[in-house]
Design an enzyme around this catalytic site. Structure first.
Site, PDB file in Angstrom:
ATOM      1  N   CYS A  86       0.833  -1.207   0.000  1.00  0.00           N
ATOM      2  CA  CYS A  86       0.000   0.000   0.000  1.00  0.00           C
ATOM      3  C   CYS A  86       0.871   1.262   0.000  1.00  0.00           C
ATOM      4  O   CYS A  86       1.511   1.587   1.006  1.00  0.00           O
ATOM      5  CB  CYS A  86      -0.918  -0.027   1.221  1.00  0.00           C
ATOM      6  SG  CYS A  86      -1.849   1.482   1.488  1.00  0.00           S
ATOM      7  N   CYS A  89      -0.037   3.907   2.602  1.00  0.00           N
ATOM      8  CA  CYS A  89       0.414   3.465   3.928  1.00  0.00           C
ATOM      9  C   CYS A  89       1.884   3.844   4.143  1.00  0.00           C
ATOM     10  O   CYS A  89       2.265   4.300   5.225  1.00  0.00           O
ATOM     11  CB  CYS A  89       0.245   1.951   4.093  1.00  0.00           C
ATOM     12  SG  CYS A  89      -1.453   1.374   3.962  1.00  0.00           S
TER      13      CYS A  89
END
Length: 161
Positions: A86, A89
């Site tokens: 991600c 993230c």
């Protein structure tokens, strides 16, 4: 045959519109966080004060240790639900680490990889990532889904301290 294509096209348009909405929200959040940056002296002083805060590495938790680490904690806990693949993230990681440094001794911070801990992820109702979840007295009391500026995350945390 044409009817089948229309149904497929309609279904694909629905899927893409949902995906497009998610992407649009992510982009809008990033733009808002960038527009919050300013070159005014007040903003520069605040950002330099924040720069002096020591970022700390955040411990990991998983399905086996979540109950002990988070649910049984006497102090408030923030769990960063993330995945290695991600990109948002990864972009949020330094922000979360700086918050962990600022709230050291007041709030515990943990990271939980959703791919490695699907049971806890499901039980907490985590969907989109990055998600910061705030737990107090073993209960999920709030948090933030998606990218957000540091100032917003601080405001979310302050509500529960």
């Amino acid at each position: 045959m044409k009817k089948r294509r229309k149904v497929r096209r309609k279904h694909m348009m629905q899927v893409f519109s949902k995906a497009g909405l998610t992407a649009a929200l992510t982009i809008a959040t990033a733009i808002l966080s960038l527009s919050a940056c300013s070159h005014s002296p007040e903003k520069q002083a605040a950002s330099s004060a924040e720069a002096n805060i020591e970022a700390i590495s955040i411990e990991k938790t998983n399905d086996e240790t979540f109950k002990k680490d988070v649910l049984m904690s006497k102090e408030p806990v923030v769990v960063d639900f993330y995945a290695d693949w991600c990109q948002p993230c990864k972009m949020m990681e330094p922000v979360v680490e700086s918050l962990a440094g600022e709230y050291k001794g007041k709030v515990k911070f943990y990271k939980l990889n959703i791919d490695e801990s699907p049971i806890t992820t499901g039980l907490c109702g985590i969907g989109p990532i990055p998600t910061l979840a705030v737990f107090k007295n073993g209960e999920l009391v709030g948090g933030n889904v998606g990218m957000a500026p540091r100032s917003h995350l601080k405001m979310v945390l302050e509500k529960f301290l």
